[in-house]
Design a protein around this motif. Structure first.
Motif, PDB file in Angstrom:
ATOM      1  N   LEU A 109      36.820  29.372  39.559  1.00  0.00           N
ATOM      2  CA  LEU A 109      35.387  29.090  39.485  1.00  0.00           C
ATOM      3  C   LEU A 109      35.107  27.600  39.646  1.00  0.00           C
ATOM      4  CD1 LEU A 109      34.281  31.530  36.626  1.00  0.00           C
ATOM      5  CD2 LEU A 109      34.063  31.830  39.101  1.00  0.00           C
ATOM      6  N   GLN A 122      32.961  36.446  38.615  1.00  0.00           N
ATOM      7  CA  GLN A 122      31.569  36.461  39.063  1.00  0.00           C
ATOM      8  C   GLN A 122      31.463  37.169  40.413  1.00  0.00           C
ATOM      9  OE1 GLN A 122      30.092  32.421  38.404  1.00  0.00           O
ATOM     10  NE2 GLN A 122      30.513  32.568  36.216  1.00  0.00           N
ATOM     11  N   THR A 182      38.017  32.841  46.432  1.00  0.00           N
ATOM     12  CA  THR A 182      37.997  34.174  45.822  1.00  0.00           C
ATOM     13  C   THR A 182      38.834  35.143  46.637  1.00  0.00           C
ATOM     14  OG1 THR A 182      35.779  33.771  44.948  1.00  0.00           O
ATOM     15  CG2 THR A 182      36.501  36.064  45.063  1.00  0.00           C
TER      16      THR A 182
END
Length: 560
Positions: free
Chosen positions: A368, A277, A285
């Motif tokens: 995530l 994403q 991330t």
């Protein structure tokens, strides 16, 4: 010996007849619009001014559609969006001095986002060029200098015969990767003077291909094929190059997780098992990307936002595909491949073998989940509910344009664009007032589908005059204004940094009553009714306004 191109250059009998008998009453302005038509333009944006009237008078003798906005900066934002949505050059007609200068912020955004805007501005009469002594209205000593540091190229036509070539050269520059804005200026007397030159017909302004060097793609393919933990960062260059399909094919062949930058929203399917994403302002991330042993960066310069505020420090090999040579290895050393994203990805797909990695989707899922945990711990239920309502109401194929406002900052990280080239914002240059006029430009490009604009109340006041434009052309744009009584993000920044905010609180109009005074239907909504009210507004023809009084707050990013 007769060459093929010699035959192509010979005019037909019909062309010769037309050239020898041009219609009377044409001016330099006609040469401008004829050249634009010959290059394939169908729509132009702009705002008339004294020195530019020769161009605007010629519009009525052309087949070009004209969208006139109320402020030059907003006309530039509309042209920017038209260029992003269509991938075609968006002509922008401007006047001299103040009119020209008012477009600079929009052209800076077009440059940052690689939008092909062809700005054609007038100049004082030829006798006054370069002097600054003649006292002409709007005169600048060196108008070009104001644009030179922003646009890709600057072009001047000092005579009527120079107009077609100057515009064609600018057109080619705007469309050569990376796309970007260009500037052409023509003196008033040249635009007004009658001309006996033949009518301009088709011109060739085919952009130059930016091809990858084969030895570099061979090395990149070798490194990616042998990687244990490859990952991909997909930037706006993937969207501009219409390369989303190529990216998906390469990611699946490599089993490489993909994160999209804020400018690259929609470049990779949000719910794909390999999709990281867009949570770039998140240390989880950043850690994931730093751990990649080979990192492929496509169409991104890894600037401030894409690098988690320059805290990103990759430990593996970096391969960077970038059409803007100035961005190659500008932030991180690696293998720099100067190329159009689509062409470079095509070259890699011809070489890279299948790579199996059953752990990649699992690692993506773990990351995530960590991101969700962090956000849920911050008690930002209202913000997530509002963003979910926008997503529920917006048709998948409808483009959205986001101003610099808190809901947009959430959308950069958390909004599923669902389709490539459907979510756009001003995060390239970061100027206020982008969302609504840009949405008008997108609606002009394709009025068959509704378009969404999102602004805060502060940003909305930058472009409130364009409600008249929306009504005049019946453009299908729904404008969501999140009203929190000030510059919300600046209020947060100042309060967090200094303990209190200064200059951030704003008196503002009743946006519903104001919209209705323009003949634009409007409704005041609440978080609970937003999805229904927004969907209803988007389904109605023509422009509409939805006002959401709400105090939204940002999630806390993590850099360390």
């Amino acid at each position: 010996m007769t060459h093929d191109h010699d035959l192509e250059l010979r005019p037909t009998a019909r062309q010769t007849e037309a050239a020898l008998n041009p219609p009377p009453g044409r001016t330099g302005g006609d040469l401008v619009v004829e050249t634009l038509q010959g290059l394939g333009a169908t729509t132009v944006f702009g705002l008339p001014g004294q020195h530019a009237l020769g161009m605007f008078d010629a519009l009525r003798r052309s087949s070009l559609s004209y969208i006139g906005l109320r402020v030059e900066n907003n006309a530039g934002f509309a042209a920017d969006a038209y260029g992003r949505i269509t991938g075609e050059v968006a002509p922008l007609l401007l006047s001299t001095g103040p009119g020209a200068l008012m477009s600079l912020a929009a052209l800076q955004e077009a440059a940052a986002a690689s939008a092909p805007v062809l700005a054609i501005g007038s100049q004082v009469p030829s006798a006054g060029l370069g002097g600054g002594r003649h006292g002409y209205l709007h005169e600048l000593r060196d108008q070009q200098a104001s644009f030179r540091g922003i646009v890709k190229s600057v072009h001047t036509a000092r005579t009527a015969s120079q107009i077609p070539s100057a515009i064609a050269d600018a057109w080619r520059s705007a469309l050569t990767a990376p796309h970007g804005p260009v500037w052409v200026e023509i003196p008033q007397d040249v635009l007004l003077a009658e001309t006996l030159l033949p009518v301009v017909t088709a011109l060739d302004a085919t952009p130059d291909d930016v091809l990858p060097r084969p030895e570099l793609t061979a090395l990149a393919a070798h490194l990616l094929a042998g990687a244990e933990r490859p990952a991909i960062i997909a930037g706006g260059g993937v969207v501009r190059a219409d390369a989303s399909g190529k990216l998906l094919a390469l990611a699946e062949r490599l089993n490489a997780p993909v994160v999209t930058t804020f400018g690259g929203k929609g470049a990779f399917p949000w719910e794909h098992p390999l999709s990281l994403q867009s949570w770039l302002e998140d240390r989880h991330t950043t850690d994931f990307l730093e751990d990649a042993d080979v990192l492929l960066v496509v169409g991104s310069g890894l600037g401030e936002l894409s690098s988690n505020y320059h805290t990103f420090a990759p430990r593996g090999r970096v391969i960077q595909i970038e059409a803007d040579a100035g961005k190659l290895e500008s932030n991180h050393a690696g293998i720099g491949i100067h190329a159009d994203a689509r062409l470079a990805l095509s070259a890699l797909l011809e070489t890279v073998p299948e790579r199996s990695d059953e752990s990649a989707p699992e690692r993506v899922g773990t990351l995530l989940a960590q991101v969700r945990e962090r956000i849920e711990a911050q008690d930002r239920t209202l913000e997530q509910r509002v963003l979910a309502a926008v997503r529920e109401a917006l048709p998948d194929a409808s483009p959205s344009f986001w101003d610099m406002t808190i809901l947009a900052y959430w959308a950069w990280s958390a909004f599923d664009a669902r389709r490539p080239n459907t979510m756009h914002s001003a995060q390239g240059a970061g100027g206020l007032g982008y969302g609504f006029p840009a949405a008008l430009g997108a609606a002009a490009a394709d009025p068959s589908r509704p378009v969404l604009a999102v602004s805060g109340d502060g940003g909305a006041m930058y472009s409130i005059a364009e409600l008249a434009t929306a009504r005049q052309y019946s453009l299908p744009v729904t404008w969501l204004i999140v009203d929190d009584g000030g510059y919300g993000i600046l209020r947060e920044y100042m309060t967090d940094t200094f303990g209190e905010a200064t200059g951030t609180e704003l008196a503002r109009p009743d946006f519903v009553a104001l919209a209705e005074s323009f003949g634009v239907p409007a409704v005041r909504t609440a978080p609970e009714t937003l999805a229904d009210d927004l969907a209803k507004a988007l389904a109605e023809p023509g422009p509409s306004v939805v006002v959401l009084p709400a105090l939204l707050r940002m999630f806390a990013p993590t850099h360390l």
